[in-house]
Design a protein around this motif. Structure first.
Motif, short mmCIF file in Angstrom:
data_model
loop_
_atom_site.label_atom_id
_atom_site.label_comp_id
_atom_site.label_asym_id
_atom_site.label_seq_id
_atom_site.Cartn_x
_atom_site.Cartn_y
_atom_site.Cartn_z
N MET A 94 0.84 -1.21 0.00
CA MET A 94 0.00 0.00 0.00
C MET A 94 0.87 1.26 0.00
N SER A 95 1.95 1.22 0.77
CA SER A 95 2.84 2.39 0.82
C SER A 95 3.49 2.64 -0.55
N ASP A 96 3.84 1.52 -1.25
CA ASP A 96 4.40 1.67 -2.60
C ASP A 96 3.38 2.28 -3.54
N PHE A 97 2.13 1.83 -3.42
CA PHE A 97 1.05 2.34 -4.25
C PHE A 97 0.91 3.86 -4.09
N VAL A 98 0.89 4.31 -2.83
CA VAL A 98 0.75 5.74 -2.54
C VAL A 98 1.97 6.52 -3.03
N SER A 99 3.16 5.97 -2.80
CA SER A 99 4.38 6.68 -3.22
C SER A 99 4.46 6.79 -4.74
N HIS A 100 4.01 5.73 -5.44
CA HIS A 100 4.01 5.77 -6.90
C HIS A 100 3.04 6.83 -7.44
N LEU A 101 1.84 6.87 -6.83
CA LEU A 101 0.87 7.88 -7.27
C LEU A 101 1.34 9.29 -6.93
N THR A 102 2.02 9.44 -5.80
CA THR A 102 2.57 10.75 -5.44
C THR A 102 3.60 11.21 -6.47
N LEU A 103 4.46 10.28 -6.89
CA LEU A 103 5.42 10.59 -7.95
C LEU A 103 4.70 10.96 -9.23
N GLY A 104 3.65 10.20 -9.57
CA GLY A 104 2.92 10.45 -10.80
C GLY A 104 2.25 11.82 -10.82
N PHE A 105 1.59 12.17 -9.71
CA PHE A 105 0.93 13.48 -9.66
C PHE A 105 1.95 14.62 -9.64
N GLY A 106 3.12 14.36 -9.06
CA GLY A 106 4.18 15.37 -9.11
C GLY A 106 4.61 15.68 -10.54
N VAL A 107 4.61 14.64 -11.39
CA VAL A 107 4.95 14.82 -12.80
C VAL A 107 3.78 15.42 -13.58
N ALA A 108 2.58 14.89 -13.35
CA ALA A 108 1.41 15.30 -14.13
C ALA A 108 0.97 16.73 -13.82
N LEU A 109 1.22 17.21 -12.61
CA LEU A 109 0.71 18.52 -12.20
C LEU A 109 1.69 19.67 -12.47
N THR A 110 2.76 19.41 -13.21
CA THR A 110 3.61 20.53 -13.64
C THR A 110 2.85 21.36 -14.67
N LEU A 111 3.20 22.61 -14.79
CA LEU A 111 2.47 23.53 -15.66
C LEU A 111 2.47 23.05 -17.10
N GLN A 112 3.64 22.59 -17.58
CA GLN A 112 3.73 22.14 -18.97
C GLN A 112 2.85 20.92 -19.23
N HIS A 113 2.91 19.95 -18.33
CA HIS A 113 2.14 18.73 -18.55
C HIS A 113 0.64 18.97 -18.37
N LEU A 114 0.27 19.87 -17.47
CA LEU A 114 -1.15 20.24 -17.37
C LEU A 114 -1.64 20.87 -18.66
N GLY A 115 -0.81 21.75 -19.23
CA GLY A 115 -1.17 22.39 -20.49
C GLY A 115 -1.30 21.39 -21.63
N LEU A 116 -0.37 20.43 -21.70
CA LEU A 116 -0.43 19.42 -22.76
C LEU A 116 -1.61 18.47 -22.56
N ALA A 117 -1.93 18.13 -21.31
CA ALA A 117 -3.10 17.29 -21.03
C ALA A 117 -4.37 18.01 -21.45
N PHE A 118 -4.46 19.31 -21.12
CA PHE A 118 -5.64 20.09 -21.51
C PHE A 118 -5.76 20.19 -23.02
N LEU A 119 -4.63 20.43 -23.69
CA LEU A 119 -4.64 20.52 -25.16
C LEU A 119 -5.09 19.20 -25.77
N GLY A 120 -4.55 18.08 -25.26
CA GLY A 120 -4.94 16.77 -25.78
C GLY A 120 -6.42 16.50 -25.57
N CYS A 121 -6.92 16.80 -24.37
CA CYS A 121 -8.34 16.58 -24.08
C CYS A 121 -9.24 17.45 -24.96
#
Length: 500
Positions: free
Chosen positions: A1-28
């Motif tokens: 469970m701790s690995d699961f949470v740490s992996h998602l924390t890493l993922g959201f740290g990457v996904a919530l950067t300004l550039q990646h948020l902009g690219l996600a919004f553009l793709g959507c």
């Protein structure tokens, strides 16, 4: 469970950067637009946008392309409900009851239920990917070239059986794709293979060129041939938020559709396409009054839409954990990863965890964006539906030519996309589905590589594929699935599902 949470924390740290948020919004946003406008699907759009990703980092490129994919699933339901034309093939079922609801003045309710059900299913699908990612990757890491080859054979058999049209035509397209993957100089022997003495073929057929021609240009030609028929609903859309009775009637179908889509999306061979059909059939069987289906039953919108989006999410599991694309869109993702120097497979999670978990987290972020994009902008999408095809397609062709030329600055690439566009159009006219061809092309190179490695390890002993238990099991599943699909009653049922 701790690995699961740490992996998602890493993922959201990457996904919530300004550039990646902009690219996600553009793709959507682009995906929703493509889904709303009938005529171009996610596959053709991603194929045409592959050259754009050269200027992006691998994480940003894949986040944007993923957004286009599941954005198109959302947008396709809008067109199915308001115009009775499925923007995506998976929205065919939604049109049956969704458009009837719109004609009864309940378009807003249908759109709201579709969006909310899709968001719930997408969220669950993302959690399924996160939960299964680590164990499946660990399993895949013990695979040798023997197991990988057998797994790819099974994937191609599934693709053959689940493709539209006849099994014989699907088989022919897969074999043609594998054949095209062998064009060029053999890296092992240095021999030319099917180059016809043309230097431009020494490096093989470029994936981007083939995908853009077979899907992008061919799809435009096919749509230009068809006359425009748009049964646009004239009634007001009305309120978008379902009331208590609507929720009571739709929440169980949403849950069931999510489970069905999550399971079928994992299957190799485009099992996600079947999810909305299966969900609709299940809801009709469970309904107290089945006669309501086809006349505006809200269950006929809620269940299939949830199954559609859950399947779209979980179809990333074979790609991210095993490196095996389950459908044509995931095959394009393999191409995008290869363009950026990433070898698809279980090593992605260990060598590039930011990419893996960043993509997983961006899927949930993208689903939230789609909920925000779709409902408030319904009025805009309705206006866009009035734009005639003849104004859209010339600009799309021009964009394709500029995009493909910008990759290698080769005029021959422009000629090749025109050639493959005509070939793709002819194949479609003759009843051949191009998706298995692309899967065969992508998996053909991987199959050849693993087949050679397996024979080198076994010193040329072909029995190695049957002596190793996992490999033998995968080949047995493929053989049984193919034999089962060839049974007359099963073939008849299969054809009826795809003809509906």
């Amino acid at each position: 469970m701790s690995d699961f949470v740490s992996h998602l924390t890493l993922g959201f740290g990457v996904a919530l950067t300004l550039q990646h948020l902009g690219l996600a919004f553009l793709g959507c946003l682009v995906g929703t637009l493509i889904g709303v406008l009938p005529g171009l699907g996610a596959t053709a759009t991603i194929a045409m946008l592959l050259p754009v990703t050269f200027g992006l980092g691998p994480v940003g490129a894949l986040i944007m392309l993923s957004g286009i994919y599941y954005g198109a699933q959302y947008g396709g339901s809008t067109t199915a409900i308001l115009v009775n034309i499925p923007g995506e093939g998976t929205s065919v079922v939604t049109a049956l009851d969704g458009h009837q609801m719109a004609r009864q003045g309940r378009a807003g309710i249908a759109l709201g239920v579709a969006a909310i059900g899709s968001f719930f299913a997408g969220t669950v699908g993302t959690l399924v990917i996160a939960a299964l990612g680590t164990p499946l990757t660990r399993l895949a890491q013990v695979f040798s070239p023997v197991e990988y080859f057998s797994l790819m054979v099974m994937g191609l058999v599934f693709a053959m059986v689940l493709a539209h049209g006849s099994l014989l035509k699907a088989t022919a397209m897969i074999l043609l794709g594998i054949l095209l993957s062998t064009v060029g100089i053999d890296m092992e022997t240095g021999e030319e293979r099917m180059t016809f003495g043309l230097p431009i073929l020494y490096d093989g057929i470029d994936f981007t060129v083939l995908a853009m021609g077979i899907f992008g240009i061919a799809e435009i030609l096919r749509n230009l041939e068809n006359k425009e028929r748009r049964d646009v609903v004239r009634q007001s859309i009305g309120r978008l938020m379902p009331n208590r009775d609507d929720f009571r009637e739709s929440y169980k179908p949403v849950i069931r559709g999510t489970i069905i889509g999550s399971i079928l999306g994992i299957l190799p061979g485009n099992g996600a396409v079947l999810a909305p059909f299966v969900s609709y059939t299940v809801e009709k069987k469970l309904a107290r009054d089945p006669s309501r289906f086809g006349r505006g039953a809200i269950q006929g919108v809620a269940g299939p839409e949830a199954a559609n989006n859950a399947g779209a999410q979980t179809s990333f599991i074979p790609l991210l954990t095993l490196g095996i694309p389950p459908n044509s869109v995931m095959a394009l993702m393999v191409g995008a990863m290869t363009i950026h120097g990433i070898v698809p497979g279980p090593q992605v999670m260990t060598t590039n965890p930011a990419l893996f978990w960043g993509m997983v987290a961006s899927m949930w972020v993208g689903n939230l964006m789609l909920l925000v994009i779709n409902l408030p902008l319904i009025g805009l999408w309705v206006r866009l539906l009035a734009v005639p095809y003849r104004l859209l397609f010339p600009s799309i062709v021009l964009f394709c030519c500029i995009g493909i030329y910008s990759v290698n600055a080769l005029p021959t690439d422009v000629m090749f996309i025109a050639f493959f566009g005509v070939v793709g159009f002819v194949l479609i006219k003759m009843g051949f589905e191009p998706a298995p061809l692309l899967l065969g092309f992508v998996l053909g190179k991987l199959m050849e590589e693993n087949f050679r490695r397996a024979l080198i390890i076994s010193r040329g002993d072909m029995m190695t594929f049957l002596e190793r238990p996992v490999s033998a099991g995968l080949l047995l599943v493929a053989a049984l699935f193919l034999a089962f699909a060839l049974l007359p009653t099963v073939r008849k049922s299969r054809d009826e599902v795809f003809d509906e």
